[in-house]
Enzyme design. Structure first.
Site, PDB file in Angstrom:
ATOM      1  N   GLU A  16       7.817   3.542  -1.795  1.00 21.86           N
ATOM      2  CA  GLU A  16       6.432   3.062  -1.793  1.00 21.86           C
ATOM      3  C   GLU A  16       5.457   4.216  -1.600  1.00 21.86           C
ATOM      4  O   GLU A  16       5.591   5.012  -0.664  1.00 21.86           O
ATOM      5  CB  GLU A  16       6.287   2.021  -0.677  1.00 21.86           C
ATOM      6  CG  GLU A  16       4.953   1.297  -0.642  1.00 21.86           C
ATOM      7  CD  GLU A  16       4.940   0.204   0.440  1.00 21.86           C
ATOM      8  OE1 GLU A  16       6.023  -0.202   0.905  1.00 21.86           O
ATOM      9  OE2 GLU A  16       3.837  -0.217   0.826  1.00 21.86           O
ATOM     10  N   LYS A  63      -1.643  -6.409  -1.436  1.00 16.22           N
ATOM     11  CA  LYS A  63      -2.255  -6.735  -0.145  1.00 16.22           C
ATOM     12  C   LYS A  63      -3.640  -7.289  -0.446  1.00 16.22           C
ATOM     13  O   LYS A  63      -4.483  -6.565  -0.991  1.00 16.22           O
ATOM     14  CB  LYS A  63      -2.405  -5.473   0.718  1.00 16.22           C
ATOM     15  CG  LYS A  63      -1.115  -4.925   1.264  1.00 16.22           C
ATOM     16  CD  LYS A  63      -1.374  -3.689   2.092  1.00 16.22           C
ATOM     17  CE  LYS A  63      -0.071  -3.092   2.580  1.00 16.22           C
ATOM     18  NZ  LYS A  63      -0.282  -1.748   3.173  1.00 16.22           N
ATOM     19  N   LYS A 119      12.232  -2.139   5.564  1.00 22.25           N
ATOM     20  CA  LYS A 119      11.425  -1.040   5.029  1.00 22.25           C
ATOM     21  C   LYS A 119      11.244  -0.043   6.158  1.00 22.25           C
ATOM     22  O   LYS A 119      10.893  -0.428   7.277  1.00 22.25           O
ATOM     23  CB  LYS A 119      10.080  -1.586   4.555  1.00 22.25           C
ATOM     24  CG  LYS A 119       8.969  -0.550   4.415  1.00 22.25           C
ATOM     25  CD  LYS A 119       7.794  -1.138   3.670  1.00 22.25           C
ATOM     26  CE  LYS A 119       6.462  -0.710   4.272  1.00 22.25           C
ATOM     27  NZ  LYS A 119       5.323  -1.338   3.560  1.00 22.25           N
ATOM     28  N   ASP A 155       8.614   3.833   2.764  1.00 18.68           N
ATOM     29  CA  ASP A 155       7.169   3.859   2.509  1.00 18.68           C
ATOM     30  C   ASP A 155       6.591   5.153   3.064  1.00 18.68           C
ATOM     31  O   ASP A 155       6.658   5.405   4.270  1.00 18.68           O
ATOM     32  CB  ASP A 155       6.499   2.645   3.176  1.00 18.68           C
ATOM     33  CG  ASP A 155       5.020   2.526   2.840  1.00 18.68           C
ATOM     34  OD1 ASP A 155       4.487   3.396   2.099  1.00 18.68           O
ATOM     35  OD2 ASP A 155       4.375   1.572   3.312  1.00 18.68           O
ATOM     36  N   ASP A 173       1.087   1.025  -3.552  1.00 13.62           N
ATOM     37  CA  ASP A 173       0.375   0.240  -2.540  1.00 13.62           C
ATOM     38  C   ASP A 173      -1.082   0.710  -2.559  1.00 13.62           C
ATOM     39  O   ASP A 173      -1.919   0.150  -3.289  1.00 13.62           O
ATOM     40  CB  ASP A 173       1.064   0.445  -1.172  1.00 13.62           C
ATOM     41  CG  ASP A 173       0.319  -0.163   0.016  1.00 13.62           C
ATOM     42  OD1 ASP A 173      -0.812  -0.643  -0.148  1.00 13.62           O
ATOM     43  OD2 ASP A 173       0.858  -0.147   1.147  1.00 13.62           O
ATOM     44  N   GLY A 209       1.774  -6.087   4.044  1.00 15.49           N
ATOM     45  CA  GLY A 209       1.177  -6.565   5.285  1.00 15.49           C
ATOM     46  C   GLY A 209       0.305  -5.493   5.904  1.00 15.49           C
ATOM     47  O   GLY A 209       0.440  -4.311   5.601  1.00 15.49           O
ATOM     48  N   SER A 213       8.878  -4.190   8.363  1.00 13.88           N
ATOM     49  CA  SER A 213       8.474  -2.806   8.178  1.00 13.88           C
ATOM     50  C   SER A 213       8.664  -2.072   9.508  1.00 13.88           C
ATOM     51  O   SER A 213       8.055  -2.434  10.506  1.00 13.88           O
ATOM     52  CB  SER A 213       6.999  -2.765   7.741  1.00 13.88           C
ATOM     53  OG  SER A 213       6.530  -1.442   7.682  1.00 13.88           O
ATOM     54  N   LYS A 248       9.370   3.558   7.435  1.00 12.82           N
ATOM     55  CA  LYS A 248       8.290   4.502   7.162  1.00 12.82           C
ATOM     56  C   LYS A 248       8.863   5.915   7.170  1.00 12.82           C
ATOM     57  O   LYS A 248       9.728   6.231   8.004  1.00 12.82           O
ATOM     58  CB  LYS A 248       7.211   4.375   8.248  1.00 12.82           C
ATOM     59  CG  LYS A 248       6.480   3.040   8.216  1.00 12.82           C
ATOM     60  CD  LYS A 248       5.530   2.987   7.035  1.00 12.82           C
ATOM     61  CE  LYS A 248       4.692   1.726   7.063  1.00 12.82           C
ATOM     62  NZ  LYS A 248       3.714   1.707   5.959  1.00 12.82           N
TER      63      LYS A 248
HETATM   64  O1  OSB Z   1       1.605   0.790   4.086  1.00 10.00           O
HETATM   65  O2  OSB Z   1       2.479  -1.121   4.108  1.00 10.00           O
HETATM   66  C1  OSB Z   1       1.798  -0.266   4.674  1.00 10.00           C
HETATM   67  C2  OSB Z   1       0.771  -1.510   8.150  1.00 10.00           C
HETATM   68  C3  OSB Z   1      -0.491  -0.965   8.260  1.00 10.00           C
HETATM   69  C4  OSB Z   1      -0.968  -0.171   7.242  1.00 10.00           C
HETATM   70  C5  OSB Z   1      -0.186   0.064   6.104  1.00 10.00           C
HETATM   71  C6  OSB Z   1       1.085  -0.503   5.981  1.00 10.00           C
HETATM   72  C7  OSB Z   1       1.577  -1.262   7.055  1.00 10.00           C
HETATM   73  C8  OSB Z   1       2.915  -1.832   7.082  1.00 10.00           C
HETATM   74  C9  OSB Z   1       3.131  -3.008   8.015  1.00 10.00           C
HETATM   75  O3  OSB Z   1       3.864  -1.360   6.516  1.00 10.00           O
HETATM   76  C10 OSB Z   1       3.482  -4.258   7.311  1.00 10.00           C
HETATM   77  C11 OSB Z   1       3.402  -5.441   8.239  1.00 10.00           C
HETATM   78  O4  OSB Z   1       2.306  -6.024   8.376  1.00 10.00           O
HETATM   79  O5  OSB Z   1       4.414  -5.777   8.831  1.00 10.00           O
HETATM   80 MG    MG Z   2       2.585   0.693   2.199  1.00  6.32          MG
END
Ligand code: OSB
Ligand code: MG
Length: 387
Positions: free
Chosen positions: A216, A265, A164, A191, A241, A293, A138, A166
């Site tokens: 996402e 999660k 992925k 995401d 999510d 994650g 991510s 953001k």
């Molecule tokens: O939305 O998936 C998410 C990390 C913190 C809070 C929300 C998210 C995330 C990530 C990181 O996308 C995923 C990872 O642990 O590598």
């Molecule tokens: Mg997410």
């Protein structure tokens, strides 16, 4: 199995510096705060992780709110009690509304304890199989689209097979197009962390032709209804999510047609037990899932890898190698990326990783130990003198 009596509980507030700041639509994280829960009984120790962070940007929870809920409500209902399974633990804190991350953390510690007592791996406890799970990475919002392309290129060189990225308003279509143009063939997904509304359909549709695996959580963190209006307007699968907190929510989302994929999660859904229920429901209706994650330490990561080995985890998870997050993790061995873009599932008893207590001590901001006698003293301050 013979039940284990919880003789002692330890709660730690930790803060760990990430190797690089992680920016999402809801903020930037440089220091990963969280809680580590330790359960002791029968001469064994179980470890769990509460994935709430310093701020309530992802969900309403923070490390401090979860400390409060554990300290004042969950721990008093668990200390001194006997548990032979996690369902009994779920019943013990049944009267506590919300706070899935606190529940997930203590529940993981019990899973670890019970698995160690039976000398089986968490993978076995969860019902998973296979020695590896497919993973991706991510990528946070970068200073520019050029820097993002560069960052993605480096992760691809590391061996990640799914990216992925953001997105947030103003840093979405152009960034996604730049990455897709630079890497036409990769598995790519975005995401939004709830940054859009139905008024932004045009922006979201502008990413519909980029051959994304999924989009996402584009809409509100508490929404399922509007996502059901959005999904039919897109070719790309919506993946929920934030708004899936229970297996019931997964059913609502499926029956309304709000998404085609779900990110699981364990922290968000109140623990690994409910995560398995979400998995099983999704499997029964043909919704593929993947393991999300929360920038976990080696403790949560070990459990996530085990969970992701269940059969309906069809897409690569946000479970990257330890060095994607930490210079020094609090558990060993570190997770490293295999050449085929997978992580190996631990095979030892329980989590299958060792907590490095010296490393843990270094990142601990506060610590509290609970024993049965102390529980009564806390419940009626002034009536009982501390020993
Ligand atoms: O939305 O998936 C998410 C990390 C913190 C809070 C929300 C998210 C995330 C990530 C990181 O996308 C995923 C990872 O642990 O590598
Ligand atoms: Mg997410």
């Amino acid at each position: 199995m013979k039940p284990i009596r919880i003789e002692q509980i330890e709660l730690r507030h930790i803060s760990m510096r990430l190797v690089a700041p992680f920016e999402t639509s809801f903020g930037v994280e440089e220091e990963r705060e969280g809680l580590i829960v330790t359960l002791r009984g029968d001469g064994l120790t179980g470890w769990g992780e509460v994935v709430a962070s310093h701020s309530p940007g992802y969900s309403a929870e923070t490390a401090k709110t979860e400390w409060h809920i554990l300290h004042d409500f969950i721990i008093p209902s668990v200390i001194g009690k006997e548990f032979a399974d996690v369902e009994t633990l779920e019943k013990a804190y049944d009267s506590v509304r919300g706070h899935p991350m606190a529940k997930a953390g203590i529940q993981l510690a019990l899973y670890d304890l019970l698995a160690k007592a039976q000398n089986v791996s968490l993978q076995k406890m969860f019902g998973g199989s296979g020695d590896r799970v497919k993973v991706g990475v991510s990528v946070g919002i970068q200073p520019s689209a050029e820097k993002l392309v560069e960052r993605v290129g480096l992760y691809l060189e590391d061996g990640y097979r799914r990216i992925k990225m953001k997105i947030k308003p103003g840093r979405d279509v152009q960034d996604a197009k730049a990455v897709r143009a630079a890497f036409p063939e990769i598995l790519l997904q975005v995401d939004a962390n709830s940054a859009y509304t139905l008024d932004d359909v045009k922006t979201i549709k502008a990413m519909d032709d980029l051959n994304l695996l999924l989009i996402e959580q584009p809409l509100s963190e508490d929404d399922i209804f509007d996502h059901a209006k959005l999904q039919p307007q897109l070719k790309t699968a919506i993946c929920l999510d934030e708004s899936i907190l229970t297996a019931r929510h997964a059913r609502w989302a499926h029956e309304l047609g709000a998404c085609k994929i779900i990110n699981i999660k364990p922290g968000r859904v109140g623990g690994y037990r409910e995560a398995i229920r979400v998995h099983d429901y999704c499997a029964s209706v043909g919704i593929p899932v993947w393991c999300g994650g929360m920038l976990e330490t080696g403790i949560g990561r070990a459990a996530n890898v085990a969970l992701a080995s269940l059969p309906n985890f069809k897409l690569p998870g946000d479970i990257s190698a330890s060095d994607r997050y930490w210079k020094e993790d609090i558990a060993e061995p570190a997770f490293s990326l295999n050449k085929d873009g997978t992580l190996s599932v631990p095979t030892g008893a329980g989590l299958g990783v060792n907590v490095k207590e010296d490393a843990l001590e270094k990142v601990t901001l506060a610590k509290e130990t609970y024993r049965e006698e102390k529980k009564r003293a806390m419940a009626f301050p002034g009536l009982h003198k501390e020993a």
